[in-house]
Write a protein that holds these residues in place. Sequence first.
Motif, PDB file in Angstrom:
ATOM      1  N   MET A   1       0.852  -1.188   0.000  1.00 49.50           N
ATOM      2  CA  MET A   1       0.000   0.000   0.000  1.00 49.50           C
ATOM      3  C   MET A   1       0.888   1.239   0.000  1.00 49.50           C
ATOM      4  SD  MET A   1      -2.587   1.130   3.078  1.00 49.50           S
ATOM      5  CE  MET A   1      -3.729  -0.219   2.834  1.00 49.50           C
ATOM      6  N   THR A   2       0.596   2.192  -0.859  1.00 54.65           N
ATOM      7  CA  THR A   2       1.369   3.431  -0.877  1.00 54.65           C
ATOM      8  C   THR A   2       0.516   4.584  -0.372  1.00 54.65           C
ATOM      9  OG1 THR A   2       0.773   4.173  -3.106  1.00 54.65           O
ATOM     10  CG2 THR A   2       2.570   2.570  -2.916  1.00 54.65           C
ATOM     11  N   ARG A   3       1.185   5.688  -0.074  1.00 56.36           N
ATOM     12  CA  ARG A   3       0.496   6.844   0.487  1.00 56.36           C
ATOM     13  C   ARG A   3      -0.535   7.429  -0.474  1.00 56.36           C
ATOM     14  NH1 ARG A   3       4.790  10.570   3.163  1.00 56.36           N
ATOM     15  NH2 ARG A   3       4.761  11.709   1.216  1.00 56.36           N
TER      16      ARG A   3
ATOM     17  N   ASP B   1      -2.615   5.572  -2.226  1.00 52.97           N
ATOM     18  CA  ASP B   1      -3.765   4.673  -2.321  1.00 52.97           C
ATOM     19  C   ASP B   1      -4.939   5.213  -1.498  1.00 52.97           C
ATOM     20  OD1 ASP B   1      -2.469   2.908  -3.965  1.00 52.97           O
ATOM     21  OD2 ASP B   1      -1.803   1.598  -2.342  1.00 52.97           O
TER      22      ASP B   1
ATOM     23  N   TYR C   1      -5.210   4.083   2.207  1.00 45.90           N
ATOM     24  CA  TYR C   1      -4.074   4.315   3.100  1.00 45.90           C
ATOM     25  C   TYR C   1      -4.605   4.915   4.417  1.00 45.90           C
ATOM     26  CZ  TYR C   1       0.526   6.009   4.647  1.00 45.90           C
ATOM     27  OH  TYR C   1       1.678   6.245   5.353  1.00 45.90           O
TER      28      TYR C   1
ATOM     29  N   LYS D   1      -1.804  10.056   7.962  1.00 44.57           N
ATOM     30  CA  LYS D   1      -1.673  11.317   7.226  1.00 44.57           C
ATOM     31  C   LYS D   1      -2.046  12.508   8.103  1.00 44.57           C
ATOM     32  CE  LYS D   1      -2.402   9.707   2.475  1.00 44.57           C
ATOM     33  NZ  LYS D   1      -3.258   9.845   1.270  1.00 44.57           N
TER      34      LYS D   1
ATOM     35  N   SER E   1       4.515  10.555   7.246  1.00 45.73           N
ATOM     36  CA  SER E   1       3.888   9.233   7.216  1.00 45.73           C
ATOM     37  C   SER E   1       4.621   8.357   6.208  1.00 45.73           C
ATOM     38  CB  SER E   1       2.403   9.349   6.859  1.00 45.73           C
ATOM     39  OG  SER E   1       2.232  10.040   5.636  1.00 45.73           O
TER      40      SER E   1
ATOM     41  N   ARG F   1      -6.866  -5.178   5.398  1.00 43.35           N
ATOM     42  CA  ARG F   1      -6.318  -3.822   5.381  1.00 43.35           C
ATOM     43  C   ARG F   1      -7.342  -2.772   5.791  1.00 43.35           C
ATOM     44  NH1 ARG F   1      -3.949  -3.617  -0.467  1.00 43.35           N
ATOM     45  NH2 ARG F   1      -4.094  -1.345  -0.410  1.00 43.35           N
TER      46      ARG F   1
ATOM     47  N   ASN G   1      -8.021   1.543   9.089  1.00 43.15           N
ATOM     48  CA  ASN G   1      -8.787   2.779   9.214  1.00 43.15           C
ATOM     49  C   ASN G   1      -9.901   2.674  10.248  1.00 43.15           C
ATOM     50  OD1 ASN G   1      -7.870   4.986   7.433  1.00 43.15           O
ATOM     51  ND2 ASN G   1      -8.082   3.458   5.819  1.00 43.15           N
TER      52      ASN G   1
END
Length: 293
Positions: free
Chosen positions: A97-99, A101, A104, A109, A116, A126, A130
């Motif tokens: 996962m990248t920033r 996405d 994320y 953030k 981050s 995943r 959140n």
Amino acid sequence: MTVSANAQAILLLTARFGKSDSGANKPLTPKEYGRFAEWLRLHSLTPERLLSGDLQELLQGWQDKTVMVERVGALLDRGSALALSMEKWLRAGLWVMTRSDPDYPRRLKQHLRSDSPAVLFGCGNRALLNSGGLAVIGSRKVSQDDLVYSSRIGEMASNAGVSIVSGGARGVDETAMLGALGAEGTAVGVLADSLLRACSSGKYRRALMENNLVLVSPFNPEAGFNTGNAMARNKYIYCLADAALAIHSGKKGGTWSGAQEDLKRGWVPLWVKQTDDPEAGNKALIAAGAMEA
């Protein structure tokens, strides 16, 4: 699972693939990548765009004391190493996962902004990244009473529908996570090392299959223990949660420094368990502003 060209470029810029990633070719730190990514955004460039075309021309006007164009070029020229690593990791069930996405972790953030991590490696559900939760932290070597307390906190969080967020290390961290999972709750493990091995561990297999667990790390999934990485990941544990509980802290070390950083930054409310252990730093943390649990 396939990895987008943009994610591949971010991995090349920020991830380690072997011991040769050092010196002038050391991957960009979160701070370095944050500066670079912001410049790219302001110039309507994506990391993916750097994989084709003339790098000197694309980065004309970019100036930085540590992130030189030559270093960027050397990092992007590691395509073979990336391909070999990604094949192994994806085959083992890991995801990247990248920033950039959409899923994320928004809390990272919000709290850390450009600091981050650019990339997160993980396995499991995943979406739990959140969901917030209670960060439970503590020493590796603690009394049996503290371990029982940690497990009970995990169970209570599960019964309340709250995820446990922890570091997965033996002692308080692992015990709280397993307490939650044993009560059919959910947990988020932010690992400092050995993610690949943890994702295939029998103690986590059922929870991973039932989507009750996510294991995640900003470091190479095959990396061994490193004190610097262990200290660096502490902030991610706090920042993925809504509140934190320190079961036992020494007067130095990872639990102590992580709690001090949270108190200084004000990421989440911190409670600290009372203890009579004269070697513990719990009372000092309470004196510094943490709340008694």
